[in-house]
Write a protein that holds these residues in place. Structure first.
Motif, PDB file in Angstrom:
ATOM      1  N   THR A  92       0.926  -1.305   0.040  1.00 61.15           N
ATOM      2  CA  THR A  92      -0.009   0.046   0.065  1.00 61.15           C
ATOM      3  C   THR A  92       0.904   1.160  -0.034  1.00 61.15           C
ATOM      4  N   TRP A  93       0.273   2.365  -0.583  1.00 56.89           N
ATOM      5  CA  TRP A  93       1.070   3.561  -0.522  1.00 56.89           C
ATOM      6  C   TRP A  93       0.229   4.837  -0.057  1.00 56.89           C
ATOM      7  N   ASP A  94       0.605   5.854   0.331  1.00 61.06           N
ATOM      8  CA  ASP A  94      -0.044   7.259   0.306  1.00 61.06           C
ATOM      9  C   ASP A  94       1.195   8.266   0.473  1.00 61.06           C
ATOM     10  N   ALA A  95       0.698   9.260  -0.308  1.00 62.95           N
ATOM     11  CA  ALA A  95       1.451  10.380  -0.371  1.00 62.95           C
ATOM     12  C   ALA A  95       0.654  11.752  -0.075  1.00 62.95           C
ATOM     13  N   ASN A  96       1.582  12.845   0.452  1.00 66.61           N
ATOM     14  CA  ASN A  96       0.823  14.140   0.860  1.00 66.61           C
ATOM     15  C   ASN A  96       1.833  14.810  -0.258  1.00 66.61           C
ATOM     16  N   GLY A  97       0.824  15.576  -1.277  1.00 67.70           N
ATOM     17  CA  GLY A  97       1.238  16.414  -2.092  1.00 67.70           C
ATOM     18  C   GLY A  97       1.794  17.840  -1.538  1.00 67.70           C
ATOM     19  N   LYS A  98       1.392  18.160  -0.580  1.00 64.95           N
ATOM     20  CA  LYS A  98       1.844  19.552   0.248  1.00 64.95           C
ATOM     21  C   LYS A  98       3.028  19.475   0.882  1.00 64.95           C
ATOM     22  N   GLU A  99       3.259  18.253   1.645  1.00 69.70           N
ATOM     23  CA  GLU A  99       4.458  18.194   2.562  1.00 69.70           C
ATOM     24  C   GLU A  99       5.365  17.245   1.573  1.00 69.70           C
ATOM     25  N   ARG A 100       5.158  16.662   0.535  1.00 68.21           N
ATOM     26  CA  ARG A 100       5.796  15.773  -0.456  1.00 68.21           C
ATOM     27  C   ARG A 100       6.287  14.624   0.220  1.00 68.21           C
ATOM     28  N   THR A 101       5.567  14.051   1.270  1.00 69.55           N
ATOM     29  CA  THR A 101       6.033  12.808   1.975  1.00 69.55           C
ATOM     30  C   THR A 101       5.310  11.807   1.405  1.00 69.55           C
ATOM     31  N   MET A 104       5.042   3.800   2.205  1.00 68.88           N
ATOM     32  CA  MET A 104       4.855   2.555   1.614  1.00 68.88           C
ATOM     33  C   MET A 104       4.875   1.445   2.601  1.00 68.88           C
ATOM     34  N   SER A 105       3.995   0.402   2.490  1.00 76.91           N
ATOM     35  CA  SER A 105       3.954  -0.720   3.197  1.00 76.91           C
ATOM     36  C   SER A 105       3.794  -1.856   2.525  1.00 76.91           C
ATOM     37  N   ILE A 106       5.069  -2.590   2.443  1.00 78.24           N
ATOM     38  CA  ILE A 106       5.055  -3.891   1.711  1.00 78.24           C
ATOM     39  C   ILE A 106       4.370  -5.310   2.518  1.00 78.24           C
ATOM     40  N   GLN A 107       3.589  -5.584   1.866  1.00 78.62           N
ATOM     41  CA  GLN A 107       2.618  -6.999   2.212  1.00 78.62           C
ATOM     42  C   GLN A 107       3.532  -8.158   2.258  1.00 78.62           C
ATOM     43  N   GLY A 108       3.225  -8.821   3.100  1.00 79.93           N
ATOM     44  CA  GLY A 108       3.920 -10.335   3.262  1.00 79.93           C
ATOM     45  C   GLY A 108       5.491 -10.273   3.083  1.00 79.93           C
ATOM     46  N   ASN A 109       6.083 -11.230   2.993  1.00 83.47           N
ATOM     47  CA  ASN A 109       7.507 -11.440   2.939  1.00 83.47           C
ATOM     48  C   ASN A 109       8.320 -11.681   1.535  1.00 83.47           C
ATOM     49  N   PRO A 110       8.202 -10.559   0.658  1.00 82.84           N
ATOM     50  CA  PRO A 110       8.841 -10.861  -0.567  1.00 82.84           C
ATOM     51  C   PRO A 110      10.096 -11.297  -0.646  1.00 82.84           C
ATOM     52  N   ASP A 111      10.526 -12.271  -1.586  1.00 80.62           N
ATOM     53  CA  ASP A 111      11.960 -12.736  -1.735  1.00 80.62           C
ATOM     54  C   ASP A 111      12.783 -11.636  -1.734  1.00 80.62           C
ATOM     55  N   LYS A 125      10.723   0.548   1.899  1.00 77.76           N
ATOM     56  CA  LYS A 125      10.206   0.776   3.318  1.00 77.76           C
ATOM     57  C   LYS A 125      10.841   1.933   4.118  1.00 77.76           C
ATOM     58  N   GLU A 126      11.931   2.407   3.753  1.00 76.38           N
ATOM     59  CA  GLU A 126      12.705   3.604   4.284  1.00 76.38           C
ATOM     60  C   GLU A 126      12.039   4.732   3.710  1.00 76.38           C
ATOM     61  N   ALA A 127      11.451   4.749   2.796  1.00 80.84           N
ATOM     62  CA  ALA A 127      11.096   6.185   2.079  1.00 80.84           C
ATOM     63  C   ALA A 127      10.025   7.022   2.655  1.00 80.84           C
TER      64      ALA A 127
END
Length: 154
Positions: A92-101, A104-111, A125-127
């Protein structure tokens, strides 16, 4: 108009310029994004940094070929999907256009067996911040000293 009025007008103009808000849909929800490179020792405001993988090193050129196949697609409903070396992931993702933040959340355990996959997932994840437009997107952590750069694959 007297000098005082002109001076007042000049001082208020920057307030209007500073209130711009990015069009999140235009930037994020515009198709597939491919990784260009990772940058360290970055100056976030000048959009420069030292590339992790360099064009003049044979091993790095091969690494660039691998990471340039990594993709991200942001969907309007707040979900994302991505591909990396021999693996896919969702989140999932979410962004704020005013704060430019961005978050992101990664689901499960990708390889993340491959160092490239781990590097990619960790960067996502760190973004915390983003910069860019519908052609180039940069995602960086809160310290703004590194970033991952994407190009829009139209």
């Amino acid at each position: 108009m007297n000098f005082k009025n002109i001076l007042c007008l000049l001082f208020t103009l920057p307030l209007f310029w500073g209130c711009t808000e990015d069009d999140i849909d235009e930037i994020f929800i515009s198709g597939t994004w491919n990784v260009v490179n990772y940058f360290t020792k970055a100056d976030w405001d000048k959009r420069n940094g030292e590339p992790v993988y360099k064009q003049d090193n044979k091993d790095d050129v091969e690494s660039l070929k691998v990471i340039s196949t990594f993709t991200l697609i942001f969907h309007e409903n707040g979900t994302l999907e991505g591909t990396m070396q021999n693996a896919r992931f969702d989140g999932t993702w979410d962004a704020n256009g005013k704060e430019r933040t961005v978050h992101m959340s990664i689901q499960g355990n990708p390889d993340t067996a491959s160092r490239f996959n781990k590097q990619f997932i960790d960067a996502l994840k760190e973004a915390t911040y983003y910069q860019g437009d519908s052609n180039v997107l940069m995602l960086g952590p809160s310290d703004k000293r590194s970033y991952i750069q994407f190009r829009h694959n139209k």
